[in-house]
Design an enzyme around this catalytic site. Structure first.
Site, mmCIF file in Angstrom:
data_model
loop_
_atom_site.group_PDB
_atom_site.id
_atom_site.type_symbol
_atom_site.label_atom_id
_atom_site.label_comp_id
_atom_site.label_asym_id
_atom_site.label_seq_id
_atom_site.Cartn_x
_atom_site.Cartn_y
_atom_site.Cartn_z
ATOM 1 N N GLY A 276 -15.462 -0.010 -4.326
ATOM 2 C CA GLY A 276 -16.029 -1.352 -4.468
ATOM 3 C C GLY A 276 -15.713 -2.076 -5.761
ATOM 4 O O GLY A 276 -16.482 -2.947 -6.185
ATOM 5 N N ARG B 12 -11.751 0.415 8.115
ATOM 6 C CA ARG B 12 -11.823 0.459 9.578
ATOM 7 C C ARG B 12 -10.860 -0.554 10.161
ATOM 8 O O ARG B 12 -10.769 -1.685 9.659
ATOM 9 C CB ARG B 12 -13.230 0.087 10.076
ATOM 10 C CG ARG B 12 -14.275 1.121 9.848
ATOM 11 C CD ARG B 12 -14.024 2.383 10.617
ATOM 12 N NE ARG B 12 -14.155 2.237 12.070
ATOM 13 C CZ ARG B 12 -13.827 3.202 12.924
ATOM 14 N NH1 ARG B 12 -13.327 4.337 12.494
ATOM 15 N NH2 ARG B 12 -13.991 3.023 14.212
ATOM 16 N N ILE B 13 -10.196 -0.171 11.216
ATOM 17 C CA ILE B 13 -9.349 -1.128 11.931
ATOM 18 C C ILE B 13 -10.223 -1.804 12.987
ATOM 19 O O ILE B 13 -10.933 -1.135 13.735
ATOM 20 C CB ILE B 13 -8.147 -0.405 12.569
ATOM 21 C CG1 ILE B 13 -7.236 0.119 11.449
ATOM 22 C CG2 ILE B 13 -7.392 -1.334 13.511
ATOM 23 C CD1 ILE B 13 -6.097 0.979 11.921
ATOM 24 N N HIS C 152 -4.734 -6.682 -0.302
ATOM 25 C CA HIS C 152 -3.883 -5.507 -0.065
ATOM 26 C C HIS C 152 -3.029 -5.278 -1.314
ATOM 27 O O HIS C 152 -2.476 -6.241 -1.871
ATOM 28 C CB HIS C 152 -2.995 -5.767 1.156
ATOM 29 C CG HIS C 152 -2.105 -4.613 1.495
ATOM 30 N ND1 HIS C 152 -2.569 -3.502 2.173
ATOM 31 C CD2 HIS C 152 -0.795 -4.379 1.216
ATOM 32 C CE1 HIS C 152 -1.567 -2.644 2.320
ATOM 33 N NE2 HIS C 152 -0.479 -3.148 1.742
ATOM 34 N N LEU D 287 -2.193 -5.143 11.680
ATOM 35 C CA LEU D 287 -2.586 -4.646 10.355
ATOM 36 C C LEU D 287 -1.729 -5.255 9.239
ATOM 37 O O LEU D 287 -0.497 -5.236 9.322
ATOM 38 C CB LEU D 287 -2.449 -3.115 10.349
ATOM 39 C CG LEU D 287 -3.068 -2.390 9.149
ATOM 40 C CD1 LEU D 287 -4.585 -2.536 9.153
ATOM 41 C CD2 LEU D 287 -2.674 -0.923 9.165
ATOM 42 N N ASP D 288 -2.409 -5.757 8.195
ATOM 43 C CA ASP D 288 -1.743 -6.277 6.977
ATOM 44 C C ASP D 288 -0.660 -7.321 7.308
ATOM 45 O O ASP D 288 0.400 -7.364 6.669
ATOM 46 C CB ASP D 288 -1.117 -5.117 6.175
ATOM 47 C CG ASP D 288 -2.150 -4.096 5.737
ATOM 48 O OD1 ASP D 288 -3.311 -4.488 5.518
ATOM 49 O OD2 ASP D 288 -1.810 -2.901 5.629
ATOM 50 N N GLN E 144 -4.963 -6.959 -11.446
ATOM 51 C CA GLN E 144 -4.619 -8.281 -10.901
ATOM 52 C C GLN E 144 -5.444 -8.606 -9.661
ATOM 53 O O GLN E 144 -5.782 -9.765 -9.415
ATOM 54 C CB GLN E 144 -3.118 -8.365 -10.604
ATOM 55 C CG GLN E 144 -2.254 -8.163 -11.828
ATOM 56 C CD GLN E 144 -2.681 -9.042 -12.996
ATOM 57 O OE1 GLN E 144 -2.862 -10.247 -12.834
ATOM 58 N NE2 GLN E 144 -2.853 -8.444 -14.169
ATOM 59 N N GLU E 145 -5.766 -7.581 -8.865
ATOM 60 C CA GLU E 145 -6.644 -7.814 -7.702
ATOM 61 C C GLU E 145 -7.955 -8.439 -8.159
ATOM 62 O O GLU E 145 -8.488 -9.357 -7.534
ATOM 63 C CB GLU E 145 -6.922 -6.502 -6.969
ATOM 64 C CG GLU E 145 -5.695 -5.882 -6.329
ATOM 65 C CD GLU E 145 -6.023 -4.638 -5.520
ATOM 66 O OE1 GLU E 145 -7.027 -4.638 -4.787
ATOM 67 O OE2 GLU E 145 -5.267 -3.649 -5.625
HETATM 68 C C1 GRF Z 1 -7.793 -1.997 -3.281
HETATM 69 O O1 GRF Z 1 -6.595 -1.563 -3.874
HETATM 70 C C2 GRF Z 1 -7.507 -2.968 -2.173
HETATM 71 O O2 GRF Z 1 -6.382 -3.745 -2.401
HETATM 72 C C3 GRF Z 1 -7.280 -2.052 -0.998
HETATM 73 O O3 GRF Z 1 -8.192 -1.004 -1.170
HETATM 74 C C4 GRF Z 1 -8.505 -0.864 -2.543
HETATM 75 C C5 GRF Z 1 -9.988 -0.976 -2.649
HETATM 76 O O4 GRF Z 1 -10.442 -0.723 -3.949
HETATM 77 N N1 GRF Z 1 -7.429 -2.757 0.243
HETATM 78 P P1 GRF Z 1 -11.927 -1.091 -4.355
HETATM 79 O O5 GRF Z 1 -12.849 -0.383 -3.365
HETATM 80 O O6 GRF Z 1 -12.060 -2.576 -4.294
HETATM 81 O O7 GRF Z 1 -12.095 -0.557 -5.747
#
Ligand code: GRF
Length: 213
Positions: free
Chosen positions: A14, A93-94, A111, A146-147, A175-176
């Site tokens: 999270g 989950r898909i 992603h 997916l993606d 960066q996310e």
């Molecule tokens: C992240 O790298 C996200 O891009 C991918 O799963 C990871 C989740 O990390 N889909 P977190 O649970 O947000 O720390």
């Protein structure tokens, strides 16, 4: 003005969820985190959300006979909280096709690669194996494949010669944590539009570059 009600769906750590919760604390942030849903009761992210006072729900996939029944149960929680945008953040989950159809245009994911390269799992290893010099993360609309949904924004980072999966993942994750709150802000400000499978973002550059180590 009323803030956009956002739900975050998680299965684990999270950290992206935490970044969104943090961003939403700012008085001028146009979205609020109305709900965090996890399919895993022990997900560490749930404890973070509870500590932050964000409503949480656990919808276990184990109790459901098929994917669509699970998806509908998640949807009931989202509707109960008046959710307007659903942000997947490490949700493992898909979905059945029903869910992305129900939330079409209001369901996004982050992603850890520059899509359409490196879908699915073991993403950083795929990037290292391919020898790419740039990688990053992508926020995109979710469709049944997916993606694969329309790309909203990306952040790019270098791949360094001595990178391991872990060092590359950590560089991308930083960066996310910048990109996802930014995209949710654009959404809430009504700047993201989708037409003919292409996304437009008005008044902002949907691309970040980082050369931070
Ligand atoms: C992240 O790298 C996200 O891009 C991918 O799963 C990871 C989740 O990390 N889909 P977190 O649970 O947000 O720390």
């Amino acid at each position: 003005m009323a803030k956009l009600k956002v739900a975050i769906l998680i299965s684990g750590r999270g950290s992206n969820m935490a970044a969104l919760i943090e961003a939403a604390k700012a008085a001028d942030y146009p979205a609020e985190i109305a709900l965090v849903v996890s399919n895993v009761a022990e997900a560490p992210g749930l404890a973070i959300a509870r500590k932050e006072g964000v409503p949480t729900a656990v919808v276990s996939h184990r109790d459901r006979p098929d994917r669509e029944t699970f998806d509908r149960a998640v949807s009931v929680e989202l509707e109960r909280h008046g959710v307007e945008l659903v942000a997947l953040a490490g949700f493992m989950r898909i979905f059945s096709p029903w869910f992305p159809t129900r939330w079409a245009g209001r369901l996004i994911n982050i992603h850890p690669s520059l899509l359409p390269c490196f879908k699915g799992l073991h993403v950083q290893q795929q990037a290292l194996d391919a020898g790419v010099r740039l990688s990053g993360c992508t926020v995109h609309f979710v469709i049944p494949d997916l993606d694969a949904g329309p790309i909203i924004a990306q952040a790019a980072v270098p791949v360094l010669a001595d990178d391991t999966q872990d060092t590359l993942a950590a560089r991308i994750l930083r960066q996310e944590h910048r990109l996802y709150p930014l995209v949710v802000r654009w959404f809430a400000e009504g700047r993201v539009s989708l037409a003919g499978g292409r996304v437009a973002v008005t008044g902002a550059a949907p691309l970040l570059f980082s050369t931070d180590p």
